[in-house]
Write a protein that holds these residues in place. Sequence first.
Motif, PDB file in Angstrom:
ATOM      1  N   ALA A 202       0.849  -1.190   0.000  1.00  0.00           N
ATOM      2  CA  ALA A 202       0.000   0.000   0.000  1.00  0.00           C
ATOM      3  C   ALA A 202       0.885   1.241   0.000  1.00  0.00           C
ATOM      4  O   ALA A 202       1.993   1.231   0.551  1.00  0.00           O
ATOM      5  CB  ALA A 202      -0.906  -0.010   1.220  1.00  0.00           C
ATOM      6  N   ALA A 203       0.404   2.318  -0.595  1.00  0.00           N
ATOM      7  CA  ALA A 203       1.180   3.547  -0.665  1.00  0.00           C
ATOM      8  C   ALA A 203       1.380   4.156   0.718  1.00  0.00           C
ATOM      9  O   ALA A 203       2.353   4.864   0.970  1.00  0.00           O
ATOM     10  CB  ALA A 203       0.486   4.546  -1.586  1.00  0.00           C
ATOM     11  N   GLY A 204       0.480   3.854   1.622  1.00  0.00           N
ATOM     12  CA  GLY A 204       0.568   4.401   2.977  1.00  0.00           C
ATOM     13  C   GLY A 204      -0.725   4.119   3.714  1.00  0.00           C
ATOM     14  O   GLY A 204      -1.655   3.522   3.153  1.00  0.00           O
ATOM     15  N   PRO A 205      -0.821   4.520   4.979  1.00  0.00           N
ATOM     16  CA  PRO A 205      -2.035   4.280   5.748  1.00  0.00           C
ATOM     17  C   PRO A 205      -3.254   4.882   5.061  1.00  0.00           C
ATOM     18  O   PRO A 205      -3.199   5.986   4.522  1.00  0.00           O
ATOM     19  CB  PRO A 205      -1.756   4.985   7.086  1.00  0.00           C
ATOM     20  CG  PRO A 205      -0.260   5.025   7.177  1.00  0.00           C
ATOM     21  CD  PRO A 205       0.219   5.214   5.764  1.00  0.00           C
TER      22      PRO A 205
ATOM     23  N   VAL B  58      -2.438  -0.568   6.543  1.00  0.00           N
ATOM     24  CA  VAL B  58      -1.535  -0.751   5.403  1.00  0.00           C
ATOM     25  C   VAL B  58      -1.532  -2.202   4.936  1.00  0.00           C
ATOM     26  O   VAL B  58      -0.697  -2.596   4.119  1.00  0.00           O
ATOM     27  CB  VAL B  58      -0.086  -0.317   5.732  1.00  0.00           C
ATOM     28  CG1 VAL B  58      -0.029   1.173   6.022  1.00  0.00           C
ATOM     29  CG2 VAL B  58       0.487  -1.117   6.896  1.00  0.00           C
ATOM     30  N   SER B  59      -2.459  -3.011   5.455  1.00  0.00           N
ATOM     31  CA  SER B  59      -2.493  -4.422   5.044  1.00  0.00           C
ATOM     32  C   SER B  59      -2.930  -4.549   3.594  1.00  0.00           C
ATOM     33  O   SER B  59      -3.685  -3.721   3.073  1.00  0.00           O
ATOM     34  CB  SER B  59      -3.430  -5.216   5.954  1.00  0.00           C
ATOM     35  OG  SER B  59      -4.762  -4.763   5.818  1.00  0.00           O
TER      36      SER B  59
ATOM     37  N   GLU C  77       3.210  -6.339   4.156  1.00  0.00           N
ATOM     38  CA  GLU C  77       3.806  -7.052   3.017  1.00  0.00           C
ATOM     39  C   GLU C  77       2.712  -7.725   2.182  1.00  0.00           C
ATOM     40  O   GLU C  77       1.720  -8.224   2.721  1.00  0.00           O
ATOM     41  CB  GLU C  77       4.776  -8.125   3.517  1.00  0.00           C
ATOM     42  CG  GLU C  77       6.007  -7.595   4.231  1.00  0.00           C
ATOM     43  CD  GLU C  77       7.136  -7.261   3.257  1.00  0.00           C
ATOM     44  OE1 GLU C  77       6.869  -7.167   2.040  1.00  0.00           O
ATOM     45  OE2 GLU C  77       8.266  -7.098   3.731  1.00  0.00           O
ATOM     46  N   PRO C  78       2.871  -7.764   0.866  1.00  0.00           N
ATOM     47  CA  PRO C  78       1.877  -8.415   0.001  1.00  0.00           C
ATOM     48  C   PRO C  78       2.094  -9.929  -0.049  1.00  0.00           C
ATOM     49  O   PRO C  78       2.920 -10.432  -0.823  1.00  0.00           O
ATOM     50  CB  PRO C  78       2.127  -7.763  -1.365  1.00  0.00           C
ATOM     51  CG  PRO C  78       3.574  -7.392  -1.351  1.00  0.00           C
ATOM     52  CD  PRO C  78       3.917  -7.061   0.080  1.00  0.00           C
TER      53      PRO C  78
END
Length: 237
Positions: free
Chosen positions: A52-55, A96-97, A134-135
């Motif tokens: 994710a780009a950020g929260p 951010v998941s 992490e993805p």
Amino acid sequence: MEIWSDVVCPWCYIGKRRFESALRDFEHADDVEVVWRSFELDPTAVSVTERAAGPSDAHARRLAAKFGRPVQEVQRMVAHVDETAAAEGLEFHQDVSVPANTVAAHQLLHLAGERGVQGAVKERLLRAHFTEGEPLGDVDTLVRLAAEAGLDADEARAVLAEDRYLADVRADVAEASALGARGVPFFVVDRRYGVSGAQPAEQFLQVLQRAWAESRPLTLVGDGSADGACGPDGCAI
């Protein structure tokens, strides 16, 4: 101890910590073998392969859409889970998941079980998802995380390319259903006792103590004679 869980299930991570807390207080902990079994919360999930780009509120919005709840209500639910995790010493950053289909991760956990590092790989994948964003649906990410936890990177990549443990993952899922599991985490002790959900550590400890006592035969003290006892044929004189 067999534990069915998924690596994108927040209560599975919380339950893992609570069980570990109970295990630390169990005097026979060294004799407990823990096996992590596969369970897919959503076998149809589509993986996102980038961080994710950020929260953001994207995670809450996904859950709101899935369960038909207002976003604000889901955000409160997520915050409650995060607070519960913090009480167990976990640091959650669900904002951010990244969505992931977990079948590949479960295959690596089967490999890890054969290589003696299943606990380490399980912990690494959970932390990667809930703390680091992490993805887990990305092969390169999975291989890197598995290697950090003790697996050989080349072997891990080969396993995923071949779907080597796909049948084992499916078998675990089917077995969970046969045992009556309707959700995870689901803990099974000696195939005698089942504990559903992230129960308090005290309950896990009680189950461990009961299972241990029932698995050990009674030890007779003395010479084994019947002196001072009564039986079907009368009493000793």
